[in-house]
Motif scaffolding. Sequence first.
Motif, PDB file in Angstrom:
ATOM      1  N   THR A 186       0.922  -1.180   0.174  1.00 30.67           N
ATOM      2  CA  THR A 186      -0.127  -0.053  -0.113  1.00 30.67           C
ATOM      3  C   THR A 186       0.911   1.167   0.076  1.00 30.67           C
ATOM      4  OG1 THR A 186      -1.657  -1.249   1.134  1.00 30.67           O
ATOM      5  CG2 THR A 186      -1.850   1.208   0.964  1.00 30.67           C
TER       6      THR A 186
ATOM      7  N   ILE B  34       0.621   5.433   0.260  1.00 27.91           N
ATOM      8  CA  ILE B  34      -0.431   6.394   0.758  1.00 27.91           C
ATOM      9  C   ILE B  34      -0.116   7.570  -0.296  1.00 27.91           C
ATOM     10  CG2 ILE B  34      -1.626   8.020   2.440  1.00 27.91           C
ATOM     11  CD1 ILE B  34      -1.693   4.825   2.731  1.00 27.91           C
TER      12      ILE B  34
ATOM     13  N   ASP C 254      -8.961   3.717   2.256  1.00 23.23           N
ATOM     14  CA  ASP C 254      -8.497   2.118   2.337  1.00 23.23           C
ATOM     15  C   ASP C 254      -9.323   1.063   2.138  1.00 23.23           C
ATOM     16  OD1 ASP C 254      -5.688   2.895   3.392  1.00 23.23           O
ATOM     17  OD2 ASP C 254      -6.150   2.890   5.404  1.00 23.23           O
TER      18      ASP C 254
ATOM     19  N   SER D  17      -5.298   6.059  -1.453  1.00 20.19           N
ATOM     20  CA  SER D  17      -4.061   5.194  -1.420  1.00 20.19           C
ATOM     21  C   SER D  17      -3.974   4.346  -2.605  1.00 20.19           C
ATOM     22  CB  SER D  17      -3.960   4.333  -0.142  1.00 20.19           C
ATOM     23  OG  SER D  17      -5.319   3.402  -0.031  1.00 20.19           O
TER      24      SER D  17
ATOM     25  N   LYS E 155      -2.988   0.747  -3.812  1.00 16.30           N
ATOM     26  CA  LYS E 155      -2.576  -0.607  -3.232  1.00 16.30           C
ATOM     27  C   LYS E 155      -2.270  -1.450  -4.596  1.00 16.30           C
ATOM     28  CE  LYS E 155      -5.843  -0.579   0.490  1.00 16.30           C
ATOM     29  NZ  LYS E 155      -6.955  -1.352   1.565  1.00 16.30           N
TER      30      LYS E 155
END
Length: 691
Positions: free
Chosen positions: A23, A25, A63, A103, A105
């Motif tokens: 991940t 950010i 998230d 974010s 991922k």
Amino acid sequence: MKQVGVLLIFLPLLLTSRIRPATIIIDRQHGNDGTIPLQDRKGAFNFMLPTPSRTSAGVFMDDTVLVKTLWNNVSYPAGNISGSWDGRDDFGELVNGADHRFSVKIVSNKVRYQWQGTMGNSSEAGTGNSRHHGYYHAMRGLTFAGEYGYFCNGYAEGTPSIAKFLVKQPNKRINIASAGNADHNYVATDGRNVYWAAFDANNPQYQFVYATSVKDDADVRFAAGNDFTPRYSDKSYRAISFSDVKNNAITGLAVQKSGAYLFVARKNGNQVQVIGKSSGALVTTLNCAMPAAICIDREDNLWICLNENKVARYEVTGTGKLVRSGEALKQLEQALALQVSNDGKTLVVADGGTSQQLKFYNTATGALTKTIGSKGGYFTEAAVTDAKFYFRDVNNMIDGAAGMLPFIAFQPDNSYWVNDPGNKRVQLFNNQHVFINRIMSLGAEYAVYVDPNSINRVLAGPLEFAIDYSVQLPTGRNGWKLVKNWGATVPRSRYDLFQFSKHFTTLANGRTYALCRTNNALEIVEFPGKGTLRFTGRLLYDLTAVLCRDGSYQSYNTTGRLVTLQRFAPDGFDALGTPQWNKHYETLAVMTREEISNGPLAAPLGQAYSATKVVFYQPGIFANQKANIYHSGMHLGIVARGAANKYLAKTEQSTHRQYEGNFPAPGWFDIGNRVNNYAGSGANLLDQHII
């Protein structure tokens, strides 16, 4: 033309299942309207791969909610990799990001699925035009001339349904260039020409016979024939014995080897036509009771199955008149097919009813000399053996797409092929009645299930296969075995050609169950170790029910604006071993119609939930089929288990309807390429895999 979906069966080999999440950010300032300012929309990011990997990436809000798929199933080398996001979602709209954190991922893995081949097909080649392929049938008719066997496949969904093979290579199909796309049920030869009984699949009352030359497979031009072009066909046939009368289908075809006549039986018309095999002209007609299968013996006599339980012999005069000779054969329940051996001494009859056996008769005396096959066939036991036949079942289906047509065909050395239509195979026995080879072609099965708790068991329609995953399937002849056929005792009221039994699963008691359609309910059926399918009488009055891996069942309910996916927990078994479920259900997901508009929501056709997630999948290409509005949204969606009204992620975006080209890249769902509704099938959630 009938339009159906085609199911491709493959066996994936999972080499590595390690999935590595990462991940990154993205902290950025937003404008007053919550959008990312233009100067900040590059959204650059970097990530490290320790080893070369296949990756997918997406942008998530807070998230949890996927707002943009950046890429899907892309391989990268080891090292530092960079990427960027422009602040837009999958549809190109700017994302309102006020008070949210975003974010990126990245998921990397080394999962690889390896195509091993197909099961249920005995062809030498793994792919290509030399593979045997029927649509509903392995074969419908077979005859031999010289070194070739000529065969037909019945209904073929607009593709050629005739071909041939070398006697020495029966599992290598050779296409006949002049085949066209009429459909065929019967074939006969005199060694010079091959005669085919054909029909127009879109107007099946149009029934006719035509011929091709053994020498070069070219069409034979009958002087008394008429040109006929089936609907949607690109070929015209020189047709003889033509009929456009409903319920007057051809039920038998035979031709004299030395004599001058061709014979065409029509059961519902109670007649056998005698036709000049050179000119195609009608010579005379024999009126008799329900003639079906017919054949010619070495002396050019005609044998006819009458009234389904009698077989009679007719001498053919020089003028073509048929004169009955001798008494009808006895000890037959349902004479379905017949053929005389090349030496003329033996007549073989495929006997249906409660017999399901081959019966051999002395042609001179009419005495029964031998019987092979298990009496009762699959009415008494589902286990499959080489000399056990499925000629008929309780549905007694004869004509139509699912109809069964047995046949016997002798090769020059007096070995013989027997069509075992219920098992989608043709079995070869030597002249001592020992099994030596087969041609199998599974054809179109609309529902295939792998037992999730016993993955070596695969159910394709009523056929159960045992799979050995350690064996490669380069030719389709290894690694699988047909072990059970559960269809014989399933009455028509419970036999759904497009489903049979759904969600084949072994439960906690070690016994295997599925759901079988019974009117407006699904009945729990059991697949016992011995015997036939057990109908338990336990009904679920919800046609959306899915039997799940953990023994629960899920169902799908629509009330007003709300769509609810429910789970009923298992509650043991009754005294007979029938599964029971808790009356109170867990709500897996609740969605509003506004949230699912043009989105990936349909009645789940497989297990839709895991410990934390619920999957929705839309296999259709229409958002509104009645209004002819095509789907333009996403076809696959994920929500949190128990959560309401919110997708965590959507993917598999619709292509446009006019799209033509290669199968689209991962992340796209093809509604173009002239795809019909439905383009896909069901979705199953298994561990970290959506299948």
